[in-house]
Design a protein around this motif. Structure first.
Motif, PDB file in Angstrom:
ATOM      1  N   UNK A 260      25.593 -19.519  29.743  1.00  0.00           N
ATOM      2  CA  UNK A 260      25.729 -20.284  28.495  1.00  0.00           C
ATOM      3  C   UNK A 260      26.388 -21.643  28.729  1.00  0.00           C
ATOM      4  N   UNK A 261      26.005 -22.605  27.922  1.00  0.00           N
ATOM      5  CA  UNK A 261      26.550 -23.950  28.069  1.00  0.00           C
ATOM      6  C   UNK A 261      28.033 -23.966  27.737  1.00  0.00           C
ATOM      7  N   UNK A 262      28.774 -24.696  28.555  1.00  0.00           N
ATOM      8  CA  UNK A 262      30.210 -24.851  28.338  1.00  0.00           C
ATOM      9  C   UNK A 262      30.465 -26.147  27.578  1.00  0.00           C
ATOM     10  N   UNK A 263      31.200 -26.056  26.487  1.00  0.00           N
ATOM     11  CA  UNK A 263      31.527 -27.228  25.686  1.00  0.00           C
ATOM     12  C   UNK A 263      32.969 -27.650  25.953  1.00  0.00           C
ATOM     13  N   UNK A 264      33.176 -28.947  26.047  1.00  0.00           N
ATOM     14  CA  UNK A 264      34.503 -29.501  26.327  1.00  0.00           C
ATOM     15  C   UNK A 264      35.053 -30.138  25.057  1.00  0.00           C
ATOM     16  N   UNK A 265      36.349 -29.900  24.815  1.00  0.00           N
ATOM     17  CA  UNK A 265      36.934 -30.356  23.550  1.00  0.00           C
ATOM     18  C   UNK A 265      37.826 -31.586  23.731  1.00  0.00           C
ATOM     19  N   UNK A 266      38.145 -31.951  24.959  1.00  0.00           N
ATOM     20  CA  UNK A 266      38.989 -33.131  25.195  1.00  0.00           C
ATOM     21  C   UNK A 266      38.828 -33.565  26.642  1.00  0.00           C
ATOM     22  N   UNK A 267      39.008 -34.859  26.894  1.00  0.00           N
ATOM     23  CA  UNK A 267      38.971 -35.357  28.275  1.00  0.00           C
ATOM     24  C   UNK A 267      39.942 -36.526  28.410  1.00  0.00           C
ATOM     25  N   UNK A 268      40.430 -36.713  29.636  1.00  0.00           N
ATOM     26  CA  UNK A 268      41.473 -37.696  29.909  1.00  0.00           C
ATOM     27  C   UNK A 268      41.218 -38.329  31.277  1.00  0.00           C
ATOM     28  N   UNK A 269      41.553 -39.605  31.390  1.00  0.00           N
ATOM     29  CA  UNK A 269      41.507 -40.290  32.682  1.00  0.00           C
ATOM     30  C   UNK A 269      42.876 -40.233  33.348  1.00  0.00           C
ATOM     31  N   UNK A 270      42.874 -40.093  34.667  1.00  0.00           N
ATOM     32  CA  UNK A 270      44.129 -40.187  35.405  1.00  0.00           C
ATOM     33  C   UNK A 270      43.844 -40.633  36.828  1.00  0.00           C
ATOM     34  N   UNK A 271      44.827 -41.272  37.436  1.00  0.00           N
ATOM     35  CA  UNK A 271      44.756 -41.718  38.831  1.00  0.00           C
ATOM     36  C   UNK A 271      45.812 -40.956  39.615  1.00  0.00           C
ATOM     37  N   UNK A 272      45.400 -40.388  40.738  1.00  0.00           N
ATOM     38  CA  UNK A 272      46.326 -39.661  41.591  1.00  0.00           C
ATOM     39  C   UNK A 272      46.561 -40.430  42.879  1.00  0.00           C
ATOM     40  N   UNK A 273      47.815 -40.480  43.309  1.00  0.00           N
ATOM     41  CA  UNK A 273      48.189 -41.128  44.553  1.00  0.00           C
ATOM     42  C   UNK A 273      48.389 -40.080  45.642  1.00  0.00           C
ATOM     43  N   UNK A 274      48.301 -40.510  46.882  1.00  0.00           N
ATOM     44  CA  UNK A 274      48.512 -39.608  48.009  1.00  0.00           C
ATOM     45  C   UNK A 274      49.901 -38.974  47.907  1.00  0.00           C
ATOM     46  N   UNK A 275      49.982 -37.679  48.055  1.00  0.00           N
ATOM     47  CA  UNK A 275      51.188 -36.846  48.017  1.00  0.00           C
ATOM     48  C   UNK A 275      51.808 -36.725  46.626  1.00  0.00           C
ATOM     49  N   UNK A 276      51.189 -37.306  45.613  1.00  0.00           N
ATOM     50  CA  UNK A 276      51.794 -37.313  44.285  1.00  0.00           C
ATOM     51  C   UNK A 276      51.834 -35.909  43.684  1.00  0.00           C
ATOM     52  N   UNK A 277      52.965 -35.571  43.081  1.00  0.00           N
ATOM     53  CA  UNK A 277      53.117 -34.339  42.313  1.00  0.00           C
ATOM     54  C   UNK A 277      53.149 -34.748  40.827  1.00  0.00           C
ATOM     55  N   UNK A 278      52.006 -34.804  40.196  1.00  0.00           N
ATOM     56  CA  UNK A 278      51.872 -35.417  38.878  1.00  0.00           C
ATOM     57  C   UNK A 278      52.020 -34.384  37.763  1.00  0.00           C
ATOM     58  N   UNK A 279      52.840 -34.704  36.795  1.00  0.00           N
ATOM     59  CA  UNK A 279      52.906 -33.915  35.567  1.00  0.00           C
ATOM     60  C   UNK A 279      52.062 -34.631  34.520  1.00  0.00           C
ATOM     61  N   UNK A 280      51.050 -33.970  34.034  1.00  0.00           N
ATOM     62  CA  UNK A 280      50.117 -34.580  33.092  1.00  0.00           C
ATOM     63  C   UNK A 280      49.897 -33.574  31.965  1.00  0.00           C
ATOM     64  N   UNK A 281      50.703 -33.695  30.920  1.00  0.00           N
ATOM     65  CA  UNK A 281      50.617 -32.775  29.792  1.00  0.00           C
ATOM     66  C   UNK A 281      49.484 -33.187  28.870  1.00  0.00           C
ATOM     67  N   UNK A 282      48.764 -32.195  28.356  1.00  0.00           N
ATOM     68  CA  UNK A 282      47.671 -32.474  27.416  1.00  0.00           C
ATOM     69  C   UNK A 282      48.243 -32.399  26.016  1.00  0.00           C
ATOM     70  N   UNK A 283      48.161 -33.500  25.273  1.00  0.00           N
ATOM     71  CA  UNK A 283      48.866 -33.595  23.982  1.00  0.00           C
ATOM     72  C   UNK A 283      48.225 -32.711  22.925  1.00  0.00           C
ATOM     73  N   UNK A 284      49.000 -32.352  21.885  1.00  0.00           N
ATOM     74  CA  UNK A 284      48.468 -31.558  20.773  1.00  0.00           C
ATOM     75  C   UNK A 284      47.516 -32.405  19.943  1.00  0.00           C
TER      76      UNK A 284
END
Length: 284
Positions: A260-284
């Motif tokens: 079955x087709x998967x539907x997406x409800x939100x999307x976000x852009x982000x840039x990751x740097x080498x070795x980065x430990x990124x916290x990226x919370x998805x807002x309400x």
């Protein structure tokens, strides 16, 4: 379960590949992105194939395949697949996981035991590294089981590996909590998942063998420390990405184009740097 070889000798047999006089060494660690509804995924691992910058393939094979339950090895506890192996000097561009076609199996939470067939072709994962006479090189690998496994109609599963690879210590990670406002649909209690795509502003899609394909996925699960919905993705190369959220993640079935087709409800852009430990919370 096929117990042809215990885990520890895998390291010892690969070590034997290195001549006593060699000064360079190559290591590879493998983790698995977890998958819901399964309690065991056992693959007979044979080692790795590496591809040089000019397209030549070289194999680093264990003496015997080693049955590994990948669900025991995650980002915090990777499996040492290759240790102190000798690898010819040169520049390399990709790696391939070598799996024995005989004996792969999985066990579902309901107790059902099913064989796994290996796809006819196994792609190489891009990773650039160089080996010289005195170098000590290591890479980290991650196998996305949600994207790699698909269920067939004859009570068998197929494995078409989706593998990521980065030089050890260079990988980025992204994690975060998912706001309750995004998860207010009842279906999200079962199927909430995040998908990661290379590039910005990508229109997300499930893995179906056509168009854009995800490079990594993760189920949204309650964080064991604070009991809030959260996700985590690791072993990522630096660069731009699109992160997408779905409530239909339980419908993902690898390369099965009939799922079955998967539907997406939100999307976000982000840039990751080498070795980065990124916290990226998805807002309400």
């Amino acid at each position: 379960m096929n117990l042809r070889s215990p885990l520890l000798p895998a390291v010892l047999t690969v070590t034997a590949l290195c001549l006593a006089a060699c000064e360079s060494s190559f290591d590879a660690r493998l983790s698995a992105d977890p998958i819901d509804n399964l309690q065991r995924v056992t693959l007979p691992l044979e080692g790795l194939a590496v591809q040089t910058s000019d397209g030549q393939s070289r194999s680093l094979r264990l003496d015997d395949p080693v049955d590994v339950d990948l669900l025991l090895f995650d980002l915090d506890n990777p499996y040492l697949l290759i240790a102190n192996a000798e690898l010819a000097e040169g520049s390399y561009r990709s790696v391939q996981l070598l799996v024995d076609a005989d004996g792969a199996e999985l066990q579902r939470l309901d107790g059902g035991l099913f064989p796994i067939d290996l796809a006819a072709s196994t792609p190489f994962a891009d990773v650039a590294f160089s080996v010289d006479e005195d170098s000590s090189v290591a890479i980290d690998l991650a196998l996305d089981l949600r994207l790699s496994l698909s269920q067939r109609t004859d009570d068998r599963y197929r494995l078409a590996p989706v593998l990521r690879a980065v030089p050890a210590g260079d990988g980025a990670e992204v994690r975060g909590v998912v706001g309750g406002g995004l998860l207010n649909d009842a279906s999200c209690a079962l199927g909430a998942a995040v998908y990661l795509f290379e590039g910005l502003d990508v229109e997300p899609d499930e893995r179906d063998g056509a168009g854009v394909e995800p490079v990594a996925t993760a189920a949204v699960r309650n964080d064991p420390f604070n009991a809030v919905p959260a996700y985590r993705l690791g072993v990522l190369a630096e660069g731009p990405y699109t992160l997408a959220l779905t409530c239909d993640g339980e419908l993902e079935d690898g390369l099965d184009v009939a799922d079955p087709e998967i539907n997406f409800i939100a999307r976000y852009n982000l840039e990751l740097l080498r070795t980065e430990q990124r916290v990226f919370n998805l807002p309400p």
